[in-house]
Enzyme design. Structure first.
Site, PDB file in Angstrom:
ATOM      1  N   HIS A  46      40.530  32.334  40.550  1.00 24.11           N
ATOM      2  CA  HIS A  46      39.403  31.258  41.359  1.00 24.11           C
ATOM      3  C   HIS A  46      39.838  29.978  41.814  1.00 24.11           C
ATOM      4  O   HIS A  46      39.525  29.377  42.452  1.00 24.11           O
ATOM      5  CB  HIS A  46      37.712  30.772  39.913  1.00 24.11           C
ATOM      6  CG  HIS A  46      36.820  30.177  40.061  1.00 24.11           C
ATOM      7  ND1 HIS A  46      35.633  30.315  41.023  1.00 24.11           N
ATOM      8  CD2 HIS A  46      36.745  28.488  39.916  1.00 24.11           C
ATOM      9  CE1 HIS A  46      35.466  30.212  41.550  1.00 24.11           C
ATOM     10  NE2 HIS A  46      35.264  28.323  40.928  1.00 24.11           N
ATOM     11  N   GLU A  68      39.296  37.531  42.717  1.00 25.09           N
ATOM     12  CA  GLU A  68      38.035  37.416  40.930  1.00 25.09           C
ATOM     13  C   GLU A  68      37.136  38.135  40.547  1.00 25.09           C
ATOM     14  O   GLU A  68      36.748  38.077  39.659  1.00 25.09           O
ATOM     15  CB  GLU A  68      37.765  35.572  41.852  1.00 25.09           C
ATOM     16  CG  GLU A  68      37.105  34.769  40.290  1.00 25.09           C
ATOM     17  CD  GLU A  68      35.977  34.142  41.640  1.00 25.09           C
ATOM     18  OE1 GLU A  68      36.543  32.922  43.214  1.00 25.09           O
ATOM     19  OE2 GLU A  68      35.540  33.700  41.220  1.00 25.09           O
ATOM     20  N   ASN A 423      72.601  42.905  38.247  1.00 29.02           N
ATOM     21  CA  ASN A 423      73.823  43.609  38.075  1.00 29.02           C
ATOM     22  C   ASN A 423      73.063  44.737  36.540  1.00 29.02           C
ATOM     23  O   ASN A 423      73.886  45.761  36.193  1.00 29.02           O
ATOM     24  CB  ASN A 423      74.755  42.714  38.026  1.00 29.02           C
ATOM     25  CG  ASN A 423      75.587  42.755  39.003  1.00 29.02           C
ATOM     26  OD1 ASN A 423      74.970  43.657  40.088  1.00 29.02           O
ATOM     27  ND2 ASN A 423      76.846  41.575  39.961  1.00 29.02           N
TER      28      ASN A 423
END
Lengths: 699, 121
Positions: A46, A68, A423
């Site tokens: 919002h 929203e 990794n």
């Protein structure tokens, strides 16, 4: 147009809210639906919707509006969160991030239509199936005017309204709309409260008073108030405040059956939450006079630009220099004259100034500090995505997220950490199947940990995966020509593992699109060394790998070893200095025409700083050598004299000088002279690379 | 008759900006004050219709001045002219009786709108 400052605030807030949404999604996925999390995501979406609309970013506003809406349905209990929905939500979040990047200068056009369609499908599909949203909505009070998005009333509030109506007062819903570019929205809201309190009582606000107080709302907010005045009188009173575009006042009526219907509402929990907040606000109100917003309880803060902080740090740096000069001066006076009142006073002033400058320096350092969470917070999502993609199950543990680091360091450390984390997931942690066969817990563990240690921050990236096999590393290194077979043979396991940091080395058997191509661990090490940090690796095959990163607290002021060379003073950052030794000329050996020395069994290349900088060095039999670098990459540097340790303020050499090989900066000394700071990293790199070629023969 | 305005600000530039803006709009700036203490005296002297009041000033700040002026004349119409980040102080001023506020830097219409609104009350 909006100013840079406004844009800055907008972006800061945007980032903050994006993080809230991202965290929220992860929580939904992990722990399932909870009203608080849903509410938080709703609010964040919002907020972005509102501010992006003001800034004119229509796509961003449209997208967050749709998010929203979706979360509004969820919090009303009309929709359930499914794992499929979470994937769509993450997609929406990614789109939102792209839109954000576009604001800061990305030029790729972002197409929001596909994701909008996906989002829309959820609640549109849902409401089609239902007999109609009105029935499931717990609205118990209707008003004369429009009914979208109005605050719902709890039983207690309805009771207040009922009583007020009985006493002949009127109850109103009031929607206040501020001017689009209204500043200090919270104070405007405060004024509205203030006015209304003069004529009646505000019994509810949406968003709640606390949020209004913080300015956490869009242009509009809703109030429910009772008053003896007419709707028009209230409206005029509110419109009498500047920068208020409109106030819509509509009477509220309450009927008996509507009243009873609220108890069965499925948004009960939320409503009671709101009620308790309002109750708190009401309590404040009673205690503090005219308004519930009268007592700000939060810590007062101001946003300050990084430039200003950098400037302040610079100025403190100057002050540190002057203090050192004063110290020097006081010392001189003390040694020149005997005890004298003037001398005593000066050294007393100098001492006090030293303390104050020290404190000032600490405070400003603190102001520049940011919690490392700024970096850590992006990992949960990333780990989730990569793990999904690779079919691995990974539990990410984060410790010490509140550990603070200089913001310059925070900015740089993100990338190497990202690399290490990738990794670990890609190469370190095994697939679930593999782990089961090995008798390990199916879910792999990846730990990010940060803590404070003396004058350093330590960050650890740890996994319980397959570890690094020294033999394989050696093999790969030989294959890639990083080392020759002979020197690989003589290497300890530890040294072998350290080979992963060499340029041109990559542990991946095949290059995956996750860990990338070409950018290896050498880049990670370089990036960390750039900020005067070190990285170390410990690994036991089959059990896991641990990367230990040590970082300085700040980049601006460092301790340095001061040396002299041809009557000029040079500084070596102490973090990079291993030790200092004295040698005689005949300890120097020649290997392939290069000078080396042997220190406790290790062969170190010897660099004569004088030659490097084209200076004329004194011919001496005893040489002072500064040993720099990290344990496995050391270089001995010959200087004329060692002076001692000192705190120095790093100054750049300035744009017109550009980068000068071998130097990383300059500093101003106590006596006003300039000392040059030796670029230790570059030196070590330059000379250890040559060393590789000779090391096979030496020793 | 044009409404009379007293401009209070310690910065001459701000006083000038406000004076030019309101004068162009047809108001009359009866006087200026560079701190809260002078403002109180000049309020007594001129009984202006509206006061624009800076907050951060030497001698006596805007909040102190609002309190003193409101104590003598509860109907005084004072518009606070505040800088970003002074939310708490604005709230304090409003509780003390200031009728409205604007935030520096402001567009001309802002201050005119605020003055118009306090005059209409």
């Amino acid at each position: 147009m909006f100013s840079d400052e406004e844009l800055g605030v907008f972006l800061d807030e945007l980032d903050e809210k994006i993080e809230v949404i991202s965290d929220g999604f992860l929580q939904l996925e992990r722990a399932g639906e909870s009203p608080e999390v849903v509410q938080e995501i709703f609010r964040a979406a919002h907020t972005i919707k509102g501010s992006s609309a003001i800034m004119g970013y229509d796509k961003m506003s449209a997208l967050t509006h749709e998010m929203e809406n979706l979360f509004d349905r969820i919090r009303q209990g009309e929709l359930r969160v499914t794992s499929e929905m979470i994937d769509v939500l993450f997609e929406a979040l990614d789109t939102l991030k792209l839109l954000r990047d576009k604001v800061v200068g990305g030029d790729a056009d972002v197409d929001i239509d596909p994701i909008m369609a996906k989002l829309g499908k959820y609640f549109r599909g849902e409401s089609d199936q239902e007999s109609g949203p009105a029935e499931s909505q717990p609205l118990s009070v209707s008003s004369g005017g429009e009914s979208e998005n109005e605050p719902e009333l709890t039983d207690a509030e309805i009771e207040i309204i009922r009583e007020a109506l009985l006493r002949g007062l009127n109850a109103y819903r009031i929607r206040v709309i501020l001017d689009p570019d209204c500043q200090m929205k919270n104070v405007r809201a405060f004024m509205v409260f203030d006015r209304l309190e003069g004529m009646g009582e505000v019994i509810k606000s949406e968003p709640p008073a606390e949020q209004l107080e913080e300015g956490e709302f869009d242009r509009e907010f809703d109030l429910v108030a009772v008053s003896e005045k007419t709707a028009d009188e209230l409206r005029q009173k509110i419109l009498g405040i500047a920068e208020i575009e409109d106030a819509r006042v509509t009477p509220v009526r309450v009927s008996d059956d509507e009243f009873t219907s609220t108890t069965s509402s499925n948004a009960e929990e939320e409503a009671s939450l709101a009620a308790s907040k309002t109750a708190n606000a009401a309590a404040d109100k009673k205690a503090d006079g005219p308004s519930g917003m009268a007592t700000p309880k939060t810590v007062r803060t101001v946003r300050i630009s990084v430039d200003k902080l950098d400037n302040l740090m610079n100025l403190v740096g100057e002050l540190v220099i002057e203090r050192t000069r004063l110290d020097r001066f006081a010392e001189l006076m003390e040694s020149g004259q005997k005890s004298d009142e003037l001398v005593d006073t000066i050294s007393e002033i100098s001492n006090h100034l030293g303390q104050v400058t020290g404190n000032l320096q600490d405070e400003i350092m603190k102001a520049r500090m940011l919690p490392i969470n700024q970096v850590f917070s992006r990992f949960p999502r990333m780990v989730r995505d990569i793990a999904h993609k690779l079919g691995k199950e990974i539990n990410l543990v984060i410790e010490g997220r509140e550990t603070e680091l200089d913001r310059n360091i925070i900015e740089i450390i993100g990338e190497p950490l990202l690399h290490l984390v990738r990794n670990a997931i890609d190469h370190g942690i095994e697939t679930a199947e593999e782990r089961r066969q090995l008798g390990k817990p199916v879910t792999g563990m990846l730990k990010l940990k940060a803590y404070h240690e003396e004058n350093h921050i330590v960050i650890i990236v740890e996994d319980d995966g397959r570890g690094i096999d020294p033999a394989k590393v050696k093999q790969a290194a030989i294959q890639k020509g990083v080392v020759d077979a002979e020197s690989a043979e003589r290497m300890s396991d530890k040294d072998a593992i350290d080979l992963i940091f060499r340029p041109g080395f990559s542990t991946a058997a095949e290059v995956s699109d996750l860990s990338g191509r070409g950018v290896g661990m050498d880049v990670v090490r370089n990036q960390i060394e750039q900020i005067n940090g070190t990285v170390d690796v410990k690994s036991s095959p089959g059990k896991g790998t641990q990367f230990i990163i040590k970082l300085p607290l700040t980049l601006a002021i460092i301790r340095a070893l001061m040396v002299s060379l041809a009557n000029k003073i040079y500084a070596f950052p102490l973090a990079n200095v291993q030790e200092t030794i004295q040698i005689t000329c005949n300890e120097i050996q020649l290997v392939k025409d290069r000078e080396v020395i042997v220190v406790r069994g290790s062969v170190l290349p010897l660099v004569r700083l004088a030659e490097l900088f084209g200076e004329r060095s004194e011919a001496k039999d005893k040489l002072s050598v500064v040993i720099i670098g990290t344990a496995e990459n050391m270089v001995g540097v010959v200087v004329d004299y060692l002076i001692g340790e000192q705190e120095i303020v790093i100054k750049s050499l300035g744009k017109y000088l550009g980068r000068i090989p071998g130097l990383s900066g300059a500093t101003i000394l106590g006596d006003g002279n300039v000392a040059l700071i030796v670029d230790v990293q570059a030196l070590v790199q330059e000379f250890t690379r040559k060393e590789d070629k000779v090391s096979a023969r030496a020793g | 008759m044009a409404a009379k305005i007293l401009v209070v600000d310690d910065a001459a530039f701000m006083r000038m900006t406000i004076k030019n803006t309101v004068t162009k709009a047809g108001y009359e700036v009866v006087d200026e004050a560079e701190n809260g203490a002078v403002a109180i005296k000049k309020y007594e002297e001129h009984k202006p219709d509206v006061v624009t009041m800076d907050i951060t000033m030497p001698e006596l700040d805007g909040i102190g001045a609002v309190k003193a002026i409101i104590a003598k004349d509860p109907d005084a119409k004072i518009v606070m002219v505040t800088a970003m980040g002074q939310q708490q102080m604005v709230m304090e001023a409003i509780q003390a009786g200031a009728k409205d506020f604007i935030v520096k830097p402001f567009e001309q219409e802002r201050i005119l709108q605020a003055i118009k609104k306090v005059l209409n009350k």
